[in-house]
Motif scaffolding. Structure first.
Motif, PDB file in Angstrom:
ATOM      1  N   VAL A 119       0.869  -1.257   0.070  1.00  0.00           N
ATOM      2  CA  VAL A 119      -0.052   0.008   0.083  1.00  0.00           C
ATOM      3  C   VAL A 119       0.847   1.355  -0.074  1.00  0.00           C
ATOM      4  CG1 VAL A 119      -1.609   1.361   1.164  1.00  0.00           C
ATOM      5  CG2 VAL A 119      -1.913  -1.104   1.261  1.00  0.00           C
ATOM      6  N   VAL A 120       0.601   2.348  -0.874  1.00  0.00           N
ATOM      7  CA  VAL A 120       1.264   3.349  -0.791  1.00  0.00           C
ATOM      8  C   VAL A 120       0.194   4.355  -0.627  1.00  0.00           C
ATOM      9  CG1 VAL A 120       2.831   4.933  -1.961  1.00  0.00           C
ATOM     10  CG2 VAL A 120       2.967   2.626  -2.639  1.00  0.00           C
ATOM     11  N   SER A 121       0.431   5.507   0.323  1.00  0.00           N
ATOM     12  CA  SER A 121      -0.752   6.350   0.452  1.00  0.00           C
ATOM     13  C   SER A 121      -0.120   7.721   0.417  1.00  0.00           C
ATOM     14  CB  SER A 121      -1.370   6.082   1.879  1.00  0.00           C
ATOM     15  OG  SER A 121      -0.267   6.519   3.038  1.00  0.00           O
ATOM     16  N   ILE A 122      -1.073   8.635  -0.505  1.00  0.00           N
ATOM     17  CA  ILE A 122      -0.262  10.040  -0.398  1.00  0.00           C
ATOM     18  C   ILE A 122      -1.522  11.011  -0.167  1.00  0.00           C
ATOM     19  CG2 ILE A 122       0.171  11.746  -2.563  1.00  0.00           C
ATOM     20  CD1 ILE A 122       0.764   8.316  -3.967  1.00  0.00           C
ATOM     21  N   PHE A 123      -1.213  12.052   0.629  1.00  0.00           N
ATOM     22  CA  PHE A 123      -2.174  13.097   1.039  1.00  0.00           C
ATOM     23  C   PHE A 123      -1.835  14.312   0.023  1.00  0.00           C
ATOM     24  CE2 PHE A 123      -4.677  15.856   3.374  1.00  0.00           C
ATOM     25  CZ  PHE A 123      -5.614  15.511   3.620  1.00  0.00           C
ATOM     26  N   VAL A 124      -3.045  14.739  -0.524  1.00  0.00           N
ATOM     27  CA  VAL A 124      -2.792  15.894  -1.240  1.00  0.00           C
ATOM     28  C   VAL A 124      -3.435  17.373  -0.673  1.00  0.00           C
ATOM     29  CG1 VAL A 124      -3.285  17.111  -3.502  1.00  0.00           C
ATOM     30  CG2 VAL A 124      -3.207  14.525  -3.317  1.00  0.00           C
ATOM     31  N   LEU A 125      -2.462  18.214  -0.401  1.00  0.00           N
ATOM     32  CA  LEU A 125      -2.903  19.551   0.314  1.00  0.00           C
ATOM     33  C   LEU A 125      -2.996  20.441  -0.482  1.00  0.00           C
ATOM     34  CD1 LEU A 125      -0.288  19.531   3.105  1.00  0.00           C
ATOM     35  CD2 LEU A 125      -2.927  19.377   3.484  1.00  0.00           C
ATOM     36  N   PRO A 126      -3.971  21.415  -0.572  1.00  0.00           N
ATOM     37  CA  PRO A 126      -4.106  22.604  -1.261  1.00  0.00           C
ATOM     38  C   PRO A 126      -3.056  23.635  -0.846  1.00  0.00           C
ATOM     39  CG  PRO A 126      -5.611  22.604   0.396  1.00  0.00           C
ATOM     40  CD  PRO A 126      -5.190  21.530   0.585  1.00  0.00           C
ATOM     41  N   PRO A 127      -2.710  24.535  -1.537  1.00  0.00           N
ATOM     42  CA  PRO A 127      -1.917  25.603  -1.218  1.00  0.00           C
ATOM     43  C   PRO A 127      -2.329  26.551   0.028  1.00  0.00           C
ATOM     44  CG  PRO A 127      -2.231  25.815  -3.605  1.00  0.00           C
ATOM     45  CD  PRO A 127      -3.126  24.747  -3.011  1.00  0.00           C
ATOM     46  N   VAL A 167       2.910  13.421   1.339  1.00  0.00           N
ATOM     47  CA  VAL A 167       2.304  14.600   1.328  1.00  0.00           C
ATOM     48  C   VAL A 167       2.577  15.575   0.465  1.00  0.00           C
ATOM     49  CG1 VAL A 167       1.054  16.338   3.007  1.00  0.00           C
ATOM     50  CG2 VAL A 167       1.687  14.151   3.897  1.00  0.00           C
ATOM     51  N   LEU A 168       1.831  15.837  -0.504  1.00  0.00           N
ATOM     52  CA  LEU A 168       2.097  16.693  -1.496  1.00  0.00           C
ATOM     53  C   LEU A 168       1.283  17.920  -1.621  1.00  0.00           C
ATOM     54  CD1 LEU A 168       2.165  14.100  -4.350  1.00  0.00           C
ATOM     55  CD2 LEU A 168       4.302  14.876  -3.108  1.00  0.00           C
TER      56      LEU A 168
END
Ligand SMILES: Nc1ncnc2c1ncn2[C@@H]1O[C@H](COP(=O)(O)OP(=O)(O)OP(=O)(O)O)[C@@H](O)[C@H]1O
Ligand SMILES: Nc1nc2c(ncn2[C@@H]2O[C@H](COP(=O)(O)O)[C@@H](O)[C@H]2O)c(=O)[nH]1
Length: 209
Positions: A119-127, A167-168
């Motif tokens: 499993v690879v988990s990625i959280f996307v944040l807004p600027p 986290v991107l």
């Protein structure tokens, strides 16, 4: 093929860009499959049943949960959403990587599931939160009331960021897509190396016996 497919979890507050990024990743690599969720929310204009979601009635959704046909499920913004289990298990057996666009509850359940995959988990944040609201409005698909509700829940979603492997900050779309490609490439190498070494070590032991 000597590996199982990766399970790639994308989460973010609504409107940060998950669906856009998932689409771009699939244009980059057509072997990736998207886990089409089931939902009880009504379709937006242009959404196609079976492509964007399986739009189903609450009773049908609950039947699927009772029959253990959902890998994960949650109530999000007052509607039910869930990832059908069977297509994910099939993709894993075939060695195909699956992308999930799910909230934090779905992310937790997929990590805890007994599927045993990588499993690879990625959280996307807004600027910023004003930019998040601007994107929800610019998408032009939700009422003011729905947007207000989603903005109100955005902090609760963001509070789960630290549970994710990566986290991107999705400021520049091209840059975020490039980061996602790099993550996927690295994680595939890790998975393949592990699978390859397993076979190598097994053979080493057999040769020595
Ligand atoms: N980096 C970016 N810069 C500017 N606009 C963006 C960026 N990323 C996405 N968008 C735009 O923001 C809007 C929301 O994006 P998208 O629908 O992909 O969000 P989402 O996280 O999938 O939302 P939801 O959780 O509600 O499904 C879209 O109109 C999309 O084109
Ligand atoms: N736990 C799950 N969450 C899901 C799933 N499919 C989508 N979602 C999340 O719901 C919100 C709202 O989506 P929208 O399409 O109505 O804008 C979004 O944050 C998605 O990530 C699912 O199967 N399980």
């Amino acid at each position: 093929m000597d590996h199982t497919g990766l399970l790639i979890i994308l989460s973010s507050p609504s409107g940060a860009g998950k669906s856009t990024l998932a689409r771009r990743l699939m244009d980059w690599d057509d072997s990736l499959r998207f886990s089409v969720s089931a939902t009880t929310r009504p379709p937006r204009p242009g959404e196609v049943d079976g492509e964007h979601y399986y739009f189903i009635a609450p009773d049908a959704f609950r039947d699927m949960v009772r029959a253990d046909q959902m890998l994960e499920h949650a109530e999000v913004f007052g509607n039910l959403y869930g990832s059908p289990r069977e297509p994910v298990e099939k993709a894993m057996r075939e060695g195909r990587d699956t992308i999930f666009d799910v909230d934090w509850q779905g992310g937790q359940q997929i990590r805890a599931s007994a599927l045993g995959g990588h499993v690879v988990s990625i959280f996307v944040l807004p600027p910023s939160l004003p930019e998040l609201e601007r994107r929800l409005r610019a998408r032009g698909q939700d009422s003011d009331e729905v947007i207000a509700g989603r903005m109100q829940k955005s902090r609760a979603e963001i509070s789960h960021w630290a549970e994710y492997d990566y986290v991107l900050i999705n400021d520049d779309l091209d840059r975020t897509e490039a980061d996602l490609r790099a993550i996927l490439t690295a994680e595939r190498l890790r998975r393949d190396r592990r699978a390859g070494l397993g076979a190598f070590v097994k053979k080493l032991m057999e040769d020595d016996a």
